[in-house]
Design an enzyme around this catalytic site. Structure first.
Site, PDB file in Angstrom:
ATOM      1  N   LYS A  39       0.832  -1.205   0.000  1.00 30.18           N
ATOM      2  CA  LYS A  39       0.000   0.000   0.000  1.00 30.18           C
ATOM      3  C   LYS A  39       0.865   1.253   0.000  1.00 30.18           C
ATOM      4  O   LYS A  39       2.065   1.182   0.280  1.00 30.18           O
ATOM      5  CB  LYS A  39      -0.919  -0.014   1.213  1.00 30.18           C
ATOM      6  CG  LYS A  39      -0.200   0.092   2.552  1.00 30.18           C
ATOM      7  CD  LYS A  39      -1.153  -0.206   3.690  1.00 30.18           C
ATOM      8  CE  LYS A  39      -0.516   0.040   5.030  1.00 30.18           C
ATOM      9  NZ  LYS A  39      -1.336  -0.522   6.127  1.00 30.18           N
ATOM     10  N   TYR A 266      14.053  32.175   4.853  1.00 31.26           N
ATOM     11  CA  TYR A 266      12.953  33.051   5.270  1.00 31.26           C
ATOM     12  C   TYR A 266      12.999  33.300   6.774  1.00 31.26           C
ATOM     13  O   TYR A 266      13.283  32.386   7.554  1.00 31.26           O
ATOM     14  CB  TYR A 266      11.609  32.398   4.951  1.00 31.26           C
ATOM     15  CG  TYR A 266      11.271  32.331   3.473  1.00 31.26           C
ATOM     16  CD1 TYR A 266      11.465  33.429   2.637  1.00 31.26           C
ATOM     17  CD2 TYR A 266      10.733  31.170   2.932  1.00 31.26           C
ATOM     18  CE1 TYR A 266      11.129  33.359   1.288  1.00 31.26           C
ATOM     19  CE2 TYR A 266      10.394  31.091   1.592  1.00 31.26           C
ATOM     20  CZ  TYR A 266      10.602  32.195   0.769  1.00 31.26           C
ATOM     21  OH  TYR A 266      10.272  32.125  -0.552  1.00 31.26           O
TER      22      TYR A 266
HETATM   23  C1  LIG Z   1      -0.857  -1.756   6.609  1.00 28.14           C
HETATM   24  C2  LIG Z   1      -1.527  -2.989   6.929  1.00 28.14           C
HETATM   25  C3  LIG Z   1      -0.785  -4.148   7.187  1.00 28.14           C
HETATM   26  C4  LIG Z   1       0.721  -4.187   7.214  1.00 28.14           C
HETATM   27  O1  LIG Z   1       1.191  -3.565   8.358  1.00 28.14           O
HETATM   28  P1  LIG Z   1       2.756  -3.441   8.665  1.00 28.14           P
HETATM   29  O2  LIG Z   1       2.799  -3.127  10.093  1.00 28.14           O
HETATM   30  O3  LIG Z   1       3.252  -2.325   7.808  1.00 28.14           O
HETATM   31  O4  LIG Z   1       3.378  -4.720   8.313  1.00 28.14           O
HETATM   32  C5  LIG Z   1      -1.487  -5.314   7.420  1.00 28.14           C
HETATM   33  N1  LIG Z   1      -2.831  -5.338   7.405  1.00 28.14           N
HETATM   34  C6  LIG Z   1      -3.575  -4.229   7.152  1.00 28.14           C
HETATM   35  C7  LIG Z   1      -5.062  -4.339   7.151  1.00 28.14           C
HETATM   36  C8  LIG Z   1      -2.951  -3.025   6.922  1.00 28.14           C
HETATM   37  O5  LIG Z   1      -3.693  -1.933   6.677  1.00 28.14           O
END
Ligand SMILES: *Cc1c(COP(=O)(O)O)cnc(C)c1O
Length: 400
Positions: A39, A266
């Site tokens: 993701k 700035y």
């Molecule tokens: C992001 C996510 C994961 C993976 O989590 P990590 O801690 O990055 O390994 C697993 N399951 C779901 C539903 C997620 O949203």
């Protein structure tokens, strides 16, 4: 995208990525499946490029949050199974079915949408039923799971392939809440099983839980953070050695020689103490530099750490200043970070010129997705997004 300048790019070290994959595998029993979570553009590493590497090394299930993220993988030629965590809406469901994605059902409505789309396309669709056991995001409550599982199981177009939940605080000091979430999942499995329904993939572990609770691995684990080379925050045992595959690089735009007492940036928040060279680096807060993902602190200690950081950076304490890397050493960013530039203070005789490559500490999840990723193996560029001069530039740097 032609509009992107070629003066910054992200290098992804394939050897490190594969090392992390093997490290994760070393945690798993032989029959536990690995679902690699890609993701948010694979946590900044580039979704398609990362998927190609992992698929080449035997990963056979991916997961993303949104259907669009899965479409991007399919467009990039990834034919591996992909689980979509967020329920697909009316606008995406048909394409999701057409592309053979594995869908999450987290409500009766999601079930109806999936079932209708599947029958319209004459296509079997694999479903993972999601139960909410304490995160408060998606999912049916455990006591409604059986009812929905039945509907899916007996639907002629749907295959109930999975059942899962997501932990709220796998890294918290006390394991109690996580254990209670796990028990709810187990009870749901029991209820389904005694009704003759046993999905093939029951899963609950993210990175933190996979490290801390091997007894919760079940049929599959969903891993993102560890593959990207980061150790999850919190009370999580440090069982495996990870490597960082991510480097954000840029080429210096201009070099200035400044006398002592010059103001930088700035609101003149910094004044040089001695004569120095200033490198103007084309990375700013629009690229994520100097930004922190700040949400409500989880504890008094969290709050204290945030305040200490702010005070430290106000006082220009070295520990709290943003630094870029040139060669092996680090040099401080001075003054306020601009929208698309920052200023780096260097010794007066430092060998730097326009075009010199610097490594900039842009958090990987904040790096814009349209910055090119270049995939490096054994020090050679093997694959890059886009194929114009920018990437050739990256190639030259790597090969040099
Ligand atoms: C992001 C996510 C994961 C993976 O989590 P990590 O801690 O990055 O390994 C697993 N399951 C779901 C539903 C997620 O949203």
């Amino acid at each position: 995208m032609q509009l992107m300048p070629n003066n910054r790019w992200i290098e992804v070290d394939i050897d490190a990525l594969v090392h992390n994959l093997e490290a994760v595998r070393s945690l798993l029993k032989e029959n536990t499946r690995l679902i690699a979570v890609l993701k948010a553009n694979a946590y900044g590493l580039g979704a398609v490029g990362t998927a190609r590497v992992l698929a080449r090394h035997g990963v056979d299930y991916f997961a993303v949050t949104f259907p669009e993220e899965a479409f991007e993988l399919r467009e990039g030629g990834i034919s591996t199974d992909i689980l979509v965590f967020a329920p697909a809406g009316e606008r995406e469901i048909e394409k999701a079915v057409e592309q053979g994605l594995t869908l999450t059902v987290a409500s009766y409505r999601d079930y109806r949408l999936a079932s209708e789309a599947a029958s319209r396309f004459n296509k079997k669709v694999r479903i993972h039923l999601k139960i909410d056991t304490g995160l408060g995001r998606f999912g049916v409550t455990a006591d409604r799971a059986l009812e929905l599982a039945r509907l899916i199981h007996y639907d002629q177009w749907l295959v109930l392939e999975g059942l899962y939940t997501h932990f709220a605080e796998a890294g918290a000091r006390s394991p109690k809440f996580t254990q209670s979430q796990f028990e709810q999942l187990q009870k749901t499995v029991d209820a389904l099983t005694s009704n003759g329904i046993r999905p093939a993939l029951i899963h609950c572990c993210n990175s933190a839980a996979a490290l801390r609770f091997p007894e919760m691995h079940l049929d599959a684990v969903r891993i993102g953070t560890l593959l990207g080379g980061q150790h999850p925050a919190g009370h999580v045992p440090n069982k495996i050695k990870l490597k960082n595959p991510y480097r954000f690089k840029a080429r210096v735009t201009a070099v200035r020689e400044m006398p002592a007492g010059s103001y930088l940036g700035y609101y003149r928040t910094y004044r040089t103490r001695a004569a120095s060279k200033i490198a103007v680096v084309p990375v700013g807060f629009a690229d994520g530099l100097g930004l922190e993902a700040l949400s409500r602190p989880g504890s008094w200690f969290d709050l204290f750490k945030i305040i200490a950081k702010l005070v430290g950076s106000y006082l220009n304490l070295s520990r709290f200043t943003v630094k870029v890397k040139i060669g092996k050493d680090e040099y401080p960013v001075r003054g306020k970070v601009f929208m698309q530039f920052c200023l780096v203070e260097l010794p007066p005789d430092f060998p730097v010129e326009p075009g010199t490559v610097v490594e900039v500490p842009v958090k990987r999840t904040l790096a814009p997705s349209d910055i090119r990723r270049a995939y490096i193996e054994n020090g050679c560029l093997v694959e890059a997004e886009g194929d114009d001069e920018g990437v050739l530039g990256a190639k030259r740097e790597v090969v040099e």
